[in-house]
Design an enzyme around this catalytic site. Structure first.
Site, mmCIF file in Angstrom:
data_model
loop_
_atom_site.group_PDB
_atom_site.id
_atom_site.type_symbol
_atom_site.label_atom_id
_atom_site.label_comp_id
_atom_site.label_asym_id
_atom_site.label_seq_id
_atom_site.Cartn_x
_atom_site.Cartn_y
_atom_site.Cartn_z
ATOM 1 N N GLU A 201 -29.923 -132.237 -58.014
ATOM 2 C CA GLU A 201 -30.140 -131.465 -59.229
ATOM 3 C C GLU A 201 -30.710 -132.360 -60.315
ATOM 4 O OE1 GLU A 201 -26.706 -127.998 -59.286
ATOM 5 O OE2 GLU A 201 -26.502 -129.733 -60.582
ATOM 6 N N HIS A 209 -19.859 -128.339 -71.360
ATOM 7 C CA HIS A 209 -19.367 -127.556 -70.228
ATOM 8 C C HIS A 209 -18.804 -126.254 -70.791
ATOM 9 C CE1 HIS A 209 -17.112 -127.474 -66.167
ATOM 10 N NE2 HIS A 209 -16.923 -126.308 -66.745
ATOM 11 N N ARG A 292 -10.929 -117.969 -58.633
ATOM 12 C CA ARG A 292 -9.471 -118.023 -58.834
ATOM 13 C C ARG A 292 -9.181 -118.003 -60.323
ATOM 14 N NH1 ARG A 292 -9.182 -123.052 -60.946
ATOM 15 N NH2 ARG A 292 -10.455 -124.709 -60.069
ATOM 16 N N ARG A 338 -3.817 -129.949 -72.288
ATOM 17 C CA ARG A 338 -3.138 -130.199 -71.022
ATOM 18 C C ARG A 338 -2.243 -131.422 -71.204
ATOM 19 N NH1 ARG A 338 -7.134 -129.084 -65.888
ATOM 20 N NH2 ARG A 338 -8.322 -127.358 -66.785
#
Length: 449
Positions: A201, A209, A292, A338
């Site tokens: 790529e 992102h 998911r 997180r």
């Protein structure tokens, strides 16, 4: 027949998250667990618990036969895989359905298609999703790679077709590096995934992102629930996520959201999915689709008011989408931190006994965690032990509330990443929303120099 007993084929905070959604729907839960997780919170709270093996995940949470057996002996009529482990294993999804058990997830053929990065890219292109320029499928020789690299321009990125987590991925800056780095990528991919297939790529210099949350009913209806910005990453692992993205306008969100919504409708997609893009200079480039639930799904729940796990279970139960696209409204801003059991700056794992635990609270503060005082964090699994999610009417207000919540959060006995998040929320670039996927690693390198 409606789902009445749901087996949760996972552990940790996501297992507890699924248990809570199921109980709010009047559905009994079955917790499967390794011997290391016998005292886990979701195991304590579930209606039924079945031990499926020793601590090693290959012998427990990845043991397909043991999980099916647990479903049968417990009378479970559905299985929710959470994320990780078997959540994107098409073969397991097929086995579940072959046993007459409801699979709370996408159709197995869609899991298989999107799990192969070469096939996923081909499918995404056919569905009208914008692609990163690159090879049309797998690269079979150095000569072929050289032609493609020359065509799209250096630097290029070689990626493993079955990859994830940055393994089997190399940046090739010039033609003289081509052969050796492709060889290294193929070797890494073979070792990590048992498949040395790679593709090329265009390498994007400083992208963000950005991912879109989607849902489909499996019969041609689909919705999108906006985007999440997951650009704060270390070694391709997300650290902090927010919704909406600080760089997208409402018009861009609506335009790109409609592109992904239509793609999922045309695909006949079922359940929850996330379409991930790199974004640079106003352009989106598809990188992969996760078939998911995502770790960062709570930020989407905070700005839409929708329970994504509940929606997954409803769709698996054969019900239609609970909302249509024109009924979805986006309000305010949400950020998720997180929290891992590890050194906050060198990231060395820190399992052990939690001697004291106090979850942050207050208005619009949510903690997803299975922690409690006295809990022994096992050393065998992922280091994430909690997620702190905060909502505010504005991004600035959300950050102020998150700072306060981080000050309140107490996890003693082990080292955690809370100090990292406190430090990040003092950085001008973060406060301004001016960061890319390279920002965190560069900041850490400078800080640790």
């Amino acid at each position: 027949m409606p789902i009445t007993r749901l087996l949760i084929a996972n552990r940790g905070e996501i297992a507890l998250r699924i248990h809570r959604a199921a109980h709010e729907m009047g559905i009994e839960t079955v917790a499967v667990h390794s011997t290391a997780d016998a005292d886990a919170m979701h195991v304590r709270l579930a209606n039924h618990a079945v031990c499926i093996g020793p601590p090693n995940a290959a012998q427990s949470y990845l043991n397909q036969a043991a999980i099916i057996a647990a479903a049968e002996i417990s009378g479970a009529d559905a299985i929710h895989p959470g994320y990780g482990f078997l959540s994107e294993n098409a073969q397991f999804a097929e086995i579940v359905e072959a046993h007459g058990i409801v699979w709370v997830g996408p159709k197995p053929e869609h899991i298989r298609t999107m799990g192969d990065k070469v096939e996923a890219k081909r499918t995404a292109g056919a569905l009208g999703l914008p692609l990163v320029p690159g090879s049309d499928g797998a690269i079979h020789s150095t000569e072929e790679a050289a032609r493609v690299a020359e065509q799209i321009g250096y630097p290029v990125l070689v990626k493993a077709a079955s990859g994830g987590g940055g393994r089997g991925m190399k940046v090739i800056a010039s033609p003289d590096q081509l052969e050796s780095l492709i060889g290294q990528a193929k070797s890494e991919a073979k070792s990590a995934f048992g498949d040395d297939t790679v593709y090329l790529e265009k390498y994007l210099g400083n992208p963000r992102h950005i991912e879109f949350q989607v849902f489909g009913d499996g019969n041609g209806s689909a919705i999108h629930l906006g985007e999440r910005d997951c650009s704060l990453q270390r070694r391709h692992q997300k650290v902090l996520e927010e919704a909406p993205s600080p760089v997208l306008s409402a018009e861009e969100r609506a335009r790109m959201g409609e592109v992904v919504r239509k793609a999922m409708a045309d695909m006949g997609y079922r359940g929850a999915g996330t379409i991930e893009f790199l974004w640079e200079d106003g352009q989106f480039y598809f990188i992969e689709m996760n078939t998911r639930l995502q770790v960062e799904h709570p930020v989407t729940e905070m700005i839409t008011g929708l329970d994504l796990v509940r929606e997954q279970i409803r769709i698996a139960d054969g019900k239609p989408l609970s909302v249509q696209q024109d009924e979805i409204e986006f309000h305010g801003h949400a950020i998720e931190c997180r929290i891992n059991a590890e050194d906050p700056f060198n990231f060395a794992p820190s399992p052990g006994k939690v001697t004291a635990y106090h979850a942050a609270g207050g208005m619009h503060v949510r903690v997803d965690s299975g922690l409690y005082a006295g809990y022994q964090i096992p050393p065998y699994y992922d280091s994430m032990i909690a997620k702190l999610i905060v909502y505010g009417r504005t991004r600035e207000g959300c950050i102020m509330r998150l700072r306060r919540a981080l000050e309140e959060m107490v996890i003693d006995g082990v080292r955690t990443s809370i100090p990292l998040h406190k430090a990040l929320l003092q950085e001008p670039d973060i406060l301004d929303g001016d960061y890319s996927i390279k920002w965190l690693e560069e900041w850490l390198a400078e800080r640790n120099a």
